[in-house]
Design a protein around this motif. Sequence first.
Motif, short mmCIF file in Angstrom:
data_model
loop_
_atom_site.label_atom_id
_atom_site.label_comp_id
_atom_site.label_asym_id
_atom_site.label_seq_id
_atom_site.Cartn_x
_atom_site.Cartn_y
_atom_site.Cartn_z
N LEU A 186 49.72 36.29 42.61
CA LEU A 186 49.05 36.17 41.32
C LEU A 186 49.89 35.32 40.35
CD1 LEU A 186 46.67 36.89 39.55
CD2 LEU A 186 47.85 38.95 38.84
N LYS A 187 51.20 35.48 40.46
CA LYS A 187 52.10 34.75 39.57
C LYS A 187 51.86 33.25 39.69
CE LYS A 187 56.94 35.28 38.30
NZ LYS A 187 58.19 35.77 38.90
N ASN A 188 51.68 32.79 40.92
CA ASN A 188 51.49 31.36 41.11
C ASN A 188 50.04 30.93 40.93
OD1 ASN A 188 54.08 30.24 41.61
ND2 ASN A 188 54.13 31.49 43.46
N ALA A 189 49.13 31.90 40.99
CA ALA A 189 47.73 31.56 40.77
C ALA A 189 47.41 31.60 39.29
CB ALA A 189 46.84 32.53 41.54
N ILE A 220 33.30 38.06 33.13
CA ILE A 220 33.94 38.85 34.19
C ILE A 220 33.72 38.17 35.54
CG2 ILE A 220 33.82 41.00 35.48
CD1 ILE A 220 33.28 42.44 32.88
N ALA A 221 32.46 37.81 35.80
CA ALA A 221 32.14 37.17 37.08
C ALA A 221 32.90 35.86 37.24
CB ALA A 221 30.64 36.94 37.18
N LEU A 222 32.96 35.11 36.14
CA LEU A 222 33.64 33.81 36.17
C LEU A 222 35.13 33.99 36.44
CD1 LEU A 222 32.81 30.85 35.58
CD2 LEU A 222 33.72 31.18 33.29
N ALA A 223 35.77 34.93 35.71
CA ALA A 223 37.19 35.17 35.89
C ALA A 223 37.47 35.60 37.33
CB ALA A 223 37.67 36.24 34.92
N MET A 224 36.57 36.41 37.86
CA MET A 224 36.74 36.91 39.22
C MET A 224 36.70 35.75 40.21
SD MET A 224 34.50 40.02 40.63
CE MET A 224 34.55 40.58 42.30
N ARG A 225 35.74 34.85 40.04
CA ARG A 225 35.61 33.74 40.98
C ARG A 225 36.79 32.78 40.87
NH1 ARG A 225 33.82 34.51 45.30
NH2 ARG A 225 33.52 32.33 45.80
N GLY A 277 37.99 41.23 35.33
CA GLY A 277 37.69 40.11 36.21
C GLY A 277 38.85 39.68 37.09
N ILE A 278 40.04 39.53 36.47
CA ILE A 278 41.18 39.01 37.24
C ILE A 278 41.62 39.97 38.36
CG2 ILE A 278 43.60 38.28 37.08
CD1 ILE A 278 42.98 36.90 34.49
N PRO A 279 41.82 41.29 38.07
CA PRO A 279 42.18 42.18 39.17
C PRO A 279 41.13 42.20 40.28
CG PRO A 279 42.54 43.27 37.07
CD PRO A 279 41.84 41.98 36.77
N LEU A 280 39.85 42.17 39.93
CA LEU A 280 38.82 42.15 40.97
C LEU A 280 38.93 40.88 41.80
CD1 LEU A 280 35.59 43.54 39.24
CD2 LEU A 280 36.87 44.54 41.13
N GLY A 281 39.26 39.77 41.15
CA GLY A 281 39.43 38.51 41.87
C GLY A 281 40.59 38.60 42.85
N VAL A 282 41.67 39.25 42.43
CA VAL A 282 42.83 39.43 43.31
C VAL A 282 42.43 40.26 44.53
CG1 VAL A 282 45.12 40.45 43.50
CG2 VAL A 282 44.48 39.20 41.44
N THR A 306 39.83 33.39 39.74
CA THR A 306 41.04 34.01 40.28
C THR A 306 40.99 34.00 41.80
OG1 THR A 306 40.91 35.50 38.41
CG2 THR A 306 42.51 36.03 40.09
N ARG A 307 39.82 34.33 42.33
CA ARG A 307 39.64 34.37 43.77
C ARG A 307 39.97 33.02 44.40
NH1 ARG A 307 39.57 33.36 48.01
NH2 ARG A 307 38.12 33.64 49.74
#
Lengths: 339, 260
Positions: A257-260, A218-223, A114-119, A225-226
């Motif tokens: 990503l570090k700051n997000a 996964i969807a939640l993490a993606m959103r 999820g997180i890489p996809l959000g990035v 992070t996005r």
Amino acid sequence: MGFKVLGKRLLMACVVIFCVSVLTFLATRILPTDPAALYAGPRASTAKIEEARLRLGLDKPLVLQYAQFAGKALTGDFGVSYRTRQPISKDIKKFLPATLELVFIAMLMAVVVGIPLGVLAASKPKGCLDQISRLGAIGMASFPVFWIAMIFQLVFFSWLNWLPLSGQFSRETMLFNPITVVTGFNSIDAILSGNWAALSDVARHLVLPALTLSLYPIALAMRMTRSAMGEVMQEHYITTATAMGLSRREILFRFALKNALPQTITVLGLTFAFSLTGAVLVEVIFAWPGIGSYVTAAILAVDFPVIMAVTLVGTVIYVLVNLLVDLAQASLDPRVALS
Amino acid sequence: MIILCTLAAIVFAPWLTSYAEQGLGAPGPDRLLAPSAEHVMGTDQLGRDMWARVLFGGRVSVSVALLVVLLAIGIGVPLGIVAGYFGGWVDQIIMRATDVFLAFPPLLLAIFMAALLGNGFGNLVLAIGLGWWPWYTRIARAQVVSLRQRPFVEAAQFMGVGHTRIMARHLAPFVVSPVMVQGTLDLGATILTAAALSFLGLGLAPPTPDWGQIIAEGRAHFPARWWYVTFPGLAIFLVALAFNLLGDSLRDAQKTEGHS
């Protein structure tokens, strides 16, 4: 972050857990179901019910009853299940690992996928991946978990015959390669005892329930992070980095990503909450012998002590995870003041 | 669009199927038929037309969701306004209460309450609604806190307008729009929660149809009779999706409004 703040947070968590226990306790006493009648069974005589009332201490004042209940609960004693006639804490210990196995995989998937996809979605706002992620997240949030689980069974078991229908392992494994119980987690136990045949069988049984449960996280993490990345990407230092000719990838993963990340960590708390409740439904469909199956059986048998114990244990775990998430967020982000 | 179609389909259910009484629970002659021209979604183990069951089940599921959100707003918003307006210990008590209710994992509290209350339409609404109100309390409080110091509130206080009247007439209108957005977003989630509870056997007693309960019944005939669980699930998905999309676009609209 000082120890004083930490202590304050711990104290608050304890107060919340105390209130939760009072609430669940009161609910079982105020509502019109008679615990004594339930304990005595459906066809018990009035005398039997009165006997059960005395035995359960239901004739004493409420405060005393609560004190007794809380005191026992603190030592891990939740009483005896009406249905299995076993100590509930023993049952929970038996069923919890199977549930945690699923929950951990779902959370891991949220972080790893999820997180890489959000990035990536954030790297091109309004781009193709961004739109897909938005619709995907809304779509995932609209599926009834138990239904998508059954559709997966239909496709992967009935039509394609790739994966097993349900359960934790097949009968062959149970007969020829039984797993030695070390931790109670099947996959870990199989690895520890070098039981590779069982491991592959366990893994095949894990795929569908884990997949079902991790779709929404996964969807939640993606959103999440996005949206966190979206804010960071507006900052001047990102523009500076771009102007200095750093590669896109380096900017995204090393600086942005570090700051997000502190914001993204809240995802873990949310996915945990979702996985915990989602697991109840997923376990029922996949005949997964975890807490969810246990509590569902308890619901059908109107087995209140079990429902109450599971609610309490689930809530305590949830409160602790949220506390950990808060603390992790604060230690990662000096701007978040814990007060 | 989907929402309008669904609502229309649910309201006009008796005219959209020739098997209205089967939709309400009366058995029919042909059991477990696969979808055909006569029964577009097949039939169930009592020979009831699935399309009729799904239509009438929608009436129950959607009205449960609507009532849950209304109940949550009804409890949550007044508390939030009171907490935000008075501040101090009133605020403390109300907000700590929301903390306690939010400490439960979402579905677990609903399962617990539903198991205690027993089956039934009102009990289902109550079980879900009791865990839902704190969100509205937070929204309403946040809104009121930002307004409390504004001149128009102080002016009203000086003119001797009562607290109740200030809260109801001067503050409540500002709370409406964020609450509406959240309410729409929550409709999707409440439909899913209601479906999950009735799937677990905590919903309405049969033969009244309800999407989650139809799926639970269909499990006995799964995976051989695939249509039994597929169509009610699809109905839940479409309606939840529709409310989520609507809520999402409302939220976006509100955000851009706030920025300009």
